[in-house]
Every structure is written in C-alpha cells, then in structure tokens.
Scaffold this active site. Sequence first.
Site, PDB file in Angstrom:
ATOM      1  N   ASN A   1     -17.493 -18.119 -29.557  1.00 26.60           N
ATOM      2  CA  ASN A   1     -17.946 -19.431 -30.016  1.00 26.60           C
ATOM      3  C   ASN A   1     -19.451 -19.561 -29.838  1.00 26.60           C
ATOM      4  O   ASN A   1     -20.109 -18.636 -29.373  1.00 26.60           O
ATOM      5  CB  ASN A   1     -17.185 -20.543 -29.270  1.00 26.60           C
ATOM      6  CG  ASN A   1     -17.416 -20.449 -27.780  1.00 26.60           C
ATOM      7  OD1 ASN A   1     -18.530 -20.573 -27.302  1.00 26.60           O
ATOM      8  ND2 ASN A   1     -16.341 -20.190 -27.039  1.00 26.60           N
TER       9      ASN A   1
ATOM     10  N   ASP B   1     -10.285 -20.260 -26.409  1.00 24.54           N
ATOM     11  CA  ASP B   1      -8.907 -20.747 -26.219  1.00 24.54           C
ATOM     12  C   ASP B   1      -7.885 -19.733 -26.708  1.00 24.54           C
ATOM     13  O   ASP B   1      -6.713 -19.824 -26.385  1.00 24.54           O
ATOM     14  CB  ASP B   1      -8.718 -22.070 -26.964  1.00 24.54           C
ATOM     15  CG  ASP B   1      -9.494 -23.186 -26.288  1.00 24.54           C
ATOM     16  OD1 ASP B   1      -9.419 -23.275 -25.048  1.00 24.54           O
ATOM     17  OD2 ASP B   1     -10.212 -23.930 -26.986  1.00 24.54           O
TER      18      ASP B   1
ATOM     19  N   LYS C   1      -5.918 -31.263 -15.779  1.00 16.38           N
ATOM     20  CA  LYS C   1      -6.533 -30.183 -15.005  1.00 16.38           C
ATOM     21  C   LYS C   1      -6.907 -30.622 -13.593  1.00 16.38           C
ATOM     22  O   LYS C   1      -7.577 -29.883 -12.873  1.00 16.38           O
ATOM     23  CB  LYS C   1      -7.759 -29.661 -15.762  1.00 16.38           C
ATOM     24  CG  LYS C   1      -7.416 -29.210 -17.192  1.00 16.38           C
ATOM     25  CD  LYS C   1      -8.578 -28.552 -17.909  1.00 16.38           C
ATOM     26  CE  LYS C   1      -8.208 -28.303 -19.376  1.00 16.38           C
ATOM     27  NZ  LYS C   1      -8.967 -27.247 -20.016  1.00 16.38           N
TER      28      LYS C   1
HETATM   29  O1  C5P Z   1      -9.208 -28.031 -22.973  1.00 12.37           O
HETATM   30  P1  C5P Z   1     -10.616 -27.710 -23.173  1.00 12.37           P
HETATM   31  O2  C5P Z   1     -10.873 -26.289 -23.529  1.00 12.37           O
HETATM   32  O3  C5P Z   1     -11.350 -28.626 -24.100  1.00 12.37           O
HETATM   33  O4  C5P Z   1     -11.257 -27.990 -21.724  1.00 12.37           O
HETATM   34  C1  C5P Z   1     -12.569 -27.721 -21.481  1.00 12.37           C
HETATM   35  C2  C5P Z   1     -12.761 -27.375 -20.026  1.00 12.37           C
HETATM   36  O5  C5P Z   1     -11.763 -26.446 -19.615  1.00 12.37           O
HETATM   37  C3  C5P Z   1     -14.087 -26.705 -19.784  1.00 12.37           C
HETATM   38  O6  C5P Z   1     -14.567 -27.073 -18.499  1.00 12.37           O
HETATM   39  C4  C5P Z   1     -13.737 -25.216 -19.852  1.00 12.37           C
HETATM   40  O7  C5P Z   1     -14.639 -24.448 -19.082  1.00 12.37           O
HETATM   41  C5  C5P Z   1     -12.329 -25.181 -19.294  1.00 12.37           C
HETATM   42  N1  C5P Z   1     -11.467 -24.147 -19.863  1.00 12.37           N
HETATM   43  C6  C5P Z   1     -10.888 -23.196 -19.049  1.00 12.37           C
HETATM   44  N2  C5P Z   1     -10.070 -22.231 -19.566  1.00 12.37           N
HETATM   45  C7  C5P Z   1      -9.801 -22.206 -20.888  1.00 12.37           C
HETATM   46  C8  C5P Z   1     -10.356 -23.177 -21.725  1.00 12.37           C
HETATM   47  C9  C5P Z   1     -11.195 -24.120 -21.195  1.00 12.37           C
HETATM   48  O8  C5P Z   1     -11.124 -23.241 -17.845  1.00 12.37           O
HETATM   49  N3  C5P Z   1      -9.017 -21.266 -21.365  1.00 12.37           N
END
Ligand code: C5P
Length: 396
Positions: A205, A274, A336
């Site tokens: 990304n 993701d 989280k």
């Molecule tokens: O759910 P989302 O990806 O939007 O959440 C963002 C937060 O979760 C950020 O702090 C990112 O660093 C963390 N994150 C993570 N592991 C993932 C995806 C996002 O720790 N696989």
Amino acid sequence: MDKIALGVTSSISLYKAADIIRLLQKEGLAVRVIMTEKATNFINPRLFTSLTGERTIVNLFDEGQRPVEHIAMADDICLLLIAPATANIMAKLATGIADDFLSTFYLAVKSPVLIAPAMNQAMFLHPQTQANIKKLKDAGVEFVEPESGYLACGQTGSGRLASPEKIVQTSLRLIRRQPVFKDKLIVVTAGPTREALDPVRFLSNRSSGKMGYELAREAYQRGAEVVLISGPVELEPPAGVKIEKVISSEEMRQAVLRYYDRANAVIMTAAVSDFKFSQTGSEKIEKETLPPDLKLERTPDILEELGRLKTGQLLVGFAAETAQMKARAGQKMKKKKLDLMVANDVSRQDIGFGCDENEVYLFWPDGRERFIQKTAKRKVSQEILTEIGAMLNARK
Ligand code: C5P
C-alpha cells in the site's frame, strides 16, 4: 528561545561543529560557541560568530563580556554540549582544572552536560582517558560515544566524532526528556508491509512511514527507549532509536511480539497489509501459468492479537479511513482493546499517506475525543506523545 552552549576544542573534526550548529538551529535552538584557544589554530572564531549571530567566546578576559560572563551565561543555557571534545578537555573537566573559559564555565553550569569525544584510537582507548570518561560519567555527564572508522591521523579505529545528526538528537533528548518516559519501552511500527506473490511481485500500500518515524523520534527525545519496527520505506531511522526492518505482516507480527512483554506502549502506525496471497512461488511465476483469479487470504491482525495478550501495555492504533471515520474507528478501538485510536481520512490528497502533514481525530474508550487540525506530522506526533505521556502518568 532555548540556548545551547557549544564547546569546540582542538580535534581536527571541529569543522563538523558548523553542521551541528545548523542542525540545532533548525530545531529552533540558539547556539553560543565557546572555543578553546588551541581550537582557534584550526578555525577562526569569526566563522562561528557568523553562523550563530553571537560573538564566539575564547578567553576568560575577552573584551565585550558581562562582568562575570561564565557565571551569567550558566543561567542562560539549557545544555552544555562539547563537540568535538579532546582528551585534554576531558582530563581537565574530570579533575576540575579551570584555566580557560570552557573549563571554568563547566564548573559553573547547572544544566545537563553532553560530551562528544573525538581523537586518535590509541588516545581514546588509553586507560587515563577512559578513567577520565568514567569519572565524568559518574559525575552525571552524558556522552555520545565516538564511532569507528577512518580517523584524521590516517588510521582506522574507534575515536571518530559521532555524526552531527546523532549528537543533535542526543542533545534534544537531554533538553526535552520527561520523567514519565524514563525507563519506558515504546514500540512503534511504521510503513507498509509487502506480501510476496513470488520473488519479484508483491501486494502493498501507499504508506510512506513518515508518521511512525516522527512518533519514534519524538518518543526518543522525550526519554523513552524506542524500538521502531519498520516495513520497507525510504526514510532514515531517527538516531538513537533501535530499528528492526521487516517486510511482510508476519515478520512484523513476530518482531512486535518479541518486544511485547517488555513494552510499556505499542503505537501501531504501520499500514499492515490486510491480505496476502494464498499461494506463493519461490521462483518467479511465468505469466502464462499465472492464474487470472489470484486467491487472497487475511493476514493476522497484529493489534487484535496484542489486545488479547495485553497485560497493562498501552495500545495505540491508527485507522486510515475513507468514509464514516468516527464510527469505524470506534468499532476498531473496541474490537482491538485499544487505549487510544488515531483516525485520519486517507481519501484526502493533502494529508495522510505520503504527505508531510496530517489531520487526525483522537478517540478514547471512555468517549472522549480530540481533533488535531492539519499540521506537520512532527507537530501531530508531539501532540500524540503528550497524550500518551498523560496516559502513562495516570497509570502510575
Ligand atoms: O482494521 P484496520 O486495518 O483499519 O486497523 C488499523 C490498525 O490496526 C492500525 O493501527 C494497524 O497498524 C493495525 N493492523 C494490524 N494488523 C493488521 C491490520 C491492521 O495490527 N493485519
């Protein structure tokens, strides 16, 4: 404006003092230079006078000084930095000899003192020099250790002046440190991750890592021990911060977990991918054999796992949203188990991904929220660290 007294002694590396002055000024600090008489054999004091806009001091009885300048000036400064420092000045300071302005001034200052030695390796490693350094450390003087490398005498070894960047970062830490961050480990993740399809192709990304690098720098300056776990980015890690370079989300996960037990706070700025490819090739997949419907699967959610394993660590998440920011950020914060969620709108071109500026909302689990309007990422990181400091303080 905060002022630093910069002592310059007669190591050949003293030409680097000009860079140190420029970097300190860029950080908004005023600099007053004190040279030893021997140093003036290498460089005319007028150079530093021109760079700082203030007359360089050399002798105790220079014209144009206040009546007892070394005492009056001691109240004006927030740090005495000596860079480069010779074996001679360290020997004098260690024994309390006060026979010129710099060594006399040292006895008068109440602010922190930082010394960056520079000399030939044999001189640096000499037991007498080492004993003097130990004495000064015992007296509370801080050091920026010299580096190994090519020395002006033609030899290679330890004794080379640390980089101006490192000297300035250490100076800032001594000026800006706050008790709440002392002995605290803060883990910051930054940048994107890359999920490989094969050795040449990957899914990633647009994260530049700038926000995370600024947060790591700021946490270090406030006195924390900082580990920066970084995906592939084009940035220079801030001096003083321990860097762990990773590529994939799984590598990032493992690196974060390695430090998690010891961490007081984890700031997950990283834009962790993701998704990853369900099937990967260890050799380049030929386009003829590449299936048109590449299958993806979810990567582990690192923050969610940290939330589950939490034993008192402060967890800070970042939400990059393009719509319904508040609602989505709130849901993620709960899921989280975060202590603070920082949300920004990545659909805008002028903030967020890749930009030097950001505009963010902070959300807390108790419903409190705060808006930080568009400003430099450095400023945003300062505001976030101030909030984290307050949260760490409240936990004591
Ligand atoms: O759910 P989302 O990806 O939007 O959440 C963002 C937060 O979760 C950020 O702090 C990112 O660093 C963390 N994150 C993570 N592991 C993932 C995806 C996002 O720790 N696989």
